[in-house]
Enzyme design. Structure first.
Site, PDB file in Angstrom:
ATOM      1  N   GLY A   1       0.848  -1.203   0.000  1.00  0.00           N
ATOM      2  CA  GLY A   1       0.000   0.000   0.000  1.00  0.00           C
ATOM      3  C   GLY A   1       0.882   1.251   0.000  1.00  0.00           C
TER       4      GLY A   1
ATOM      5  N   ARG B   1       0.509  -5.023  -4.724  1.00  0.00           N
ATOM      6  CA  ARG B   1       0.648  -6.062  -3.694  1.00  0.00           C
ATOM      7  C   ARG B   1       0.826  -7.399  -4.406  1.00  0.00           C
ATOM      8  NH1 ARG B   1      -0.676  -3.984   1.324  1.00  0.00           N
ATOM      9  NH2 ARG B   1      -2.307  -2.396   1.422  1.00  0.00           N
TER      10      ARG B   1
ATOM     11  N   GLY C   1       5.841  -1.834   3.725  1.00  0.00           N
ATOM     12  CA  GLY C   1       5.325  -2.139   5.056  1.00  0.00           C
ATOM     13  C   GLY C   1       5.710  -3.545   5.479  1.00  0.00           C
TER      14      GLY C   1
ATOM     15  N   THR D   1       5.980  -6.230   2.732  1.00  0.00           N
ATOM     16  CA  THR D   1       7.135  -5.968   1.865  1.00  0.00           C
ATOM     17  C   THR D   1       8.441  -6.358   2.553  1.00  0.00           C
ATOM     18  OG1 THR D   1       5.972  -4.180   0.773  1.00  0.00           O
ATOM     19  CG2 THR D   1       8.366  -4.129   0.639  1.00  0.00           C
TER      20      THR D   1
ATOM     21  N   ASP E   1       0.480   2.699   9.163  1.00  0.00           N
ATOM     22  CA  ASP E   1       0.114   1.909  10.350  1.00  0.00           C
ATOM     23  C   ASP E   1       1.147   1.999  11.477  1.00  0.00           C
ATOM     24  OD1 ASP E   1      -2.000   1.139   8.801  1.00  0.00           O
ATOM     25  OD2 ASP E   1      -1.259  -0.876   8.398  1.00  0.00           O
TER      26      ASP E   1
ATOM     27  N   ARG F   1     -25.389  13.525  18.422  1.00  0.00           N
ATOM     28  CA  ARG F   1     -25.233  12.158  17.903  1.00  0.00           C
ATOM     29  C   ARG F   1     -24.000  11.461  18.474  1.00  0.00           C
ATOM     30  NH1 ARG F   1     -26.475  13.775  11.602  1.00  0.00           N
ATOM     31  NH2 ARG F   1     -28.668  13.175  11.628  1.00  0.00           N
TER      32      ARG F   1
ATOM     33  N   GLY G   1      -5.763   0.620  10.017  1.00  0.00           N
ATOM     34  CA  GLY G   1      -4.979  -0.130  11.014  1.00  0.00           C
ATOM     35  C   GLY G   1      -5.656  -1.456  11.271  1.00  0.00           C
TER      36      GLY G   1
ATOM     37  N   ARG H   1     -23.870   7.824  13.743  1.00  0.00           N
ATOM     38  CA  ARG H   1     -23.370   7.915  12.370  1.00  0.00           C
ATOM     39  C   ARG H   1     -21.926   7.426  12.301  1.00  0.00           C
ATOM     40  NH1 ARG H   1     -28.026   8.628  11.649  1.00  0.00           N
ATOM     41  NH2 ARG H   1     -29.062  10.329  10.502  1.00  0.00           N
TER      42      ARG H   1
HETATM   43  O1  F6P Z   1      -1.084  -1.301   5.524  1.00  0.00           O
HETATM   44  C1  F6P Z   1      -1.514  -0.058   5.135  1.00  0.00           C
HETATM   45  C2  F6P Z   1      -3.002  -0.041   4.950  1.00  0.00           C
HETATM   46  O2  F6P Z   1      -3.362   1.275   4.624  1.00  0.00           O
HETATM   47  C3  F6P Z   1      -3.808  -0.533   6.147  1.00  0.00           C
HETATM   48  O3  F6P Z   1      -3.960   0.412   7.156  1.00  0.00           O
HETATM   49  C4  F6P Z   1      -5.108  -0.907   5.473  1.00  0.00           C
HETATM   50  O4  F6P Z   1      -5.772  -1.889   6.208  1.00  0.00           O
HETATM   51  C5  F6P Z   1      -4.654  -1.456   4.153  1.00  0.00           C
HETATM   52  O5  F6P Z   1      -3.403  -0.873   3.889  1.00  0.00           O
HETATM   53  C6  F6P Z   1      -5.604  -1.194   3.010  1.00  0.00           C
HETATM   54  O6  F6P Z   1      -5.115  -1.837   1.890  1.00  0.00           O
HETATM   55  P1  F6P Z   1      -5.598  -1.586   0.380  1.00  0.00           P
HETATM   56  O7  F6P Z   1      -5.003  -0.289  -0.055  1.00  0.00           O
HETATM   57  O8  F6P Z   1      -5.029  -2.733  -0.357  1.00  0.00           O
HETATM   58  O9  F6P Z   1      -7.069  -1.524   0.421  1.00  0.00           O
END
Ligand code: F6P
Length: 361
Positions: A14, A77, A115, A118, A140, A175, A183, A279
Site C-alpha cells: 500500500g 501487492r 510495510g 514488503t 500503520d 449524535r 490499522g 453515524r
Molecule cells: O497497511 C496499510 C493499509 O493502509 C492498512 O492500514 C489498510 O488496512 C490497508 O493498507 C488497506 O489496503 P488496500 O489499499 O489494499 O485496500
C-alpha cells in the site's frame, strides 16, 4: 574500466505519504556519495522486478517530488505464502524471475520501500542471494525495529483533522459518531489521532472492547451534560467476544449482519441500545493520499540518505529505522519477523486514560 554501482529501487505494498521523498533521498545522496552510479526504478513494486519492467532514472526524476504524494514508481501487492514464496495466481514461485532480472541488470543492491508484507518479501529476496536494503513505510506504524515509519505522521494529521471536524456536527445533532481509521493489526494511528483530536472513546485491536462498557461510558457522558460522543475506531478493533474468532470468521459475522466494517456493525448496536442517533465516517484511503507532512518529508529523507550511505559501505541485509532519535540499521531478519503492536502498557495509553479517554475495557 571499473564498472559503476547499480541500484534498483522498489516501492511495494500500500502506498503512503513520503515515498517520493525517500526515493529522492536515495537518488540524490547516492549521486553525491559515489562517482559512477546508476539507479533503476522498478515499476509497480515487485511486479517490475518479476516482469523486467523498469527504467533507468535520470537526475531530473529525483527533482520536484519531495512533497508529492503516492509513488512515482507505482506500487502493487503480490501474493505471498508466509515465510515461503512470492507467487503468481497459479501458485508458481516468482523468485526465479526476480533473480533473473536482478542478475541480468547486474544490480549491486535493491532498495525496497514497504510495510510489513514488503519487509517479509524482501527477506525472501535476501535469502535467495540478492543484496537488499529496506525502508519502513506505512501509515500503520507497525514495523518492528523502528520507532516511527514514514507516512504515519501524515495519516495522523489527516485522521485528527477528520475527527476535529466531526465535533461540531456531532454536537449540533446530539449524535454518537464513529470515525473509522486504518490499522488492521495495530492501533497506533487511531490512538494518536484520537488523542490529538479529543476523541471520547478509542477502540484499537490491542485492547478488545466490551460493548456494555462502551454503553456506560456514553451514558456517563450524557449524565454529565455531554450530548454527543465521538468514538475513534481502528478498522481492526475487535470485541472481547469476537477476539477468539479468526479474521475470516469475524468478516463473515459482520457480513451476515449486513455491515461492511466494524464501525457500521458497532454503530447499529449502539443506536439500538442507546436510542441515540449514530453515524459513521470512514475516511479510508484519504488517509494515505496527498502530500507528506513536513515531519514525514524529513524522516523519509533521513531514511533515503541513510540507505545511500549503507550502499556506499556495502552493508546490505538491513532495514533503516529510527530508534530514540538516531538512525539505525536493523537486521532485516529481525524487522521482517514480527509486527510492532501497541503494548497495552504503552505510556500514551495511560496519557489518554489520564484525560478521560475510554478504551472500552
Ligand atoms: O497497511 C496499510 C493499509 O493502509 C492498512 O492500514 C489498510 O488496512 C490497508 O493498507 C488497506 O489496503 P488496500 O489499499 O489494499 O485496500
Amino acid at each position: 574500466m571499473k564498472r559503476g554501482t547499480r541500484v534498483g529501487l522498489i516501492t511495494s505494498g500500500g502506498d503512503c505519504q513520503g515515498l517520493n521523498a525517500a526515493i529522492r533521498g536515495v537518488g540524490k545522496a547516492l549521486r553525491r556519495y559515489l562517482d559512477n552510479v546508476e539507479l533503476i526504478g522498478m515499476f509497480d513494486g515487485y511486479r517490475g522486478l518479476i516482469e523486467g519492467d523498469y527504467k533507468f532514472m535520470e537526475d531530473k526524476d529525483f527533482s520536484g517530488i519531495l512533497m508529492e504524494g503516492g509513488t512515482i514508481l507505482g506500487t502493487s501487492r503480490q501474493r505471498y505464502i508466509p515465510g515461503k514464496a512470492i507467487v503468481d495466481e497459479d501458485g508458481n514461485d516468482l523468485m526465479p524471475a526476480m533473480l533473473d532480472t536482478y542478475n541480468r541488470l547486474n544490480l549491486d543492491c535493491l532498495v525496497i520501500m514497504g510495510g510489513n508484507g514488503t519487509q517479509k518479501s524482501a527477506k525472501l529476496l535476501m535469502d535467495a542471494g540478492m543484496n537488499v536494503i529496506t525502508l519502513p513505510k506505512t501509515i500503520d506504524n507497525d514495523i518492528w525495529g523502528t520507532d516511527t515509519t514514514f507516512g504515519f505522521q501524515s495519516a495522523v494529521d489527516i485522521g485528527s483533522n477528520v475527527i476535529d471536524y466531526i465535533h461540531s456536527t456531532a454536537s449540533s445533532h446530539s449524535r454518537i459518531f464513529l470515525v473509522e481509521l486504518m490499522g488492521r493489526d495495530a492501533g497506533w494511528l487511531t490512538l494518536h489521532a484520537g488523542i490529538a483530536s479529543g476523541a471520547d472513546i478509542i477502540l484499537i485491536p490491542e485492547i478488545p472492547y466490551d460493548l456494555p462498557k462502551i454503553l456506560s461510558a456514553i451514558e456517563y457522558r450524557r449524565k454529565h451534560g455531554r450530548n454527543y460522543s465521538i468514538i475513534a475506531v481502528a478498522e481492526g478493533a475487535v470485541s472481547v467476544t469476537d477476539k477468539s474468532l479468526s479474521e475470516e470468521e469475524r468478516r463473515r459475522v459482520k457480513e451476515a449482519a449486513g455491515h461492511s466494517t466494524i464501525s457500521y456493525h458497532l454503530a447499529s448496536e449502539l443506536e439500538k441500545l442507546t436510542g441515540q442517533e449514530t453515524r459513521v465516517t470512514v475516511p479510508g484511503h484519504y488517509q494515505r493520499g496527498g502530500p507528506p507532512c513536513p515531519f514525514d518529508r524529513v524522516l523519509a529523507t533521513q531514511f533515503g540518505t541513510a540507505a545511500a550511505r549503507l550502499i556506499q559501505e556495502k552493508r546490505y541485509g538491513c532495514m533503516v529505522g529510527i530508534q530514540k532519535g538516531s538512525i539505525v540499521a536493523v537486521p532485516l531478519e529481525d524487522a521482517a519477523s514480527r509486527t510492532k503492536f501497541l503494548p497495552a502498557d504503552h505510556p500514551l495509553i495511560q496519557t489518554a486514560r489520564d484525560v478521560g479517554i475510554f478504551f472500552g475495557d
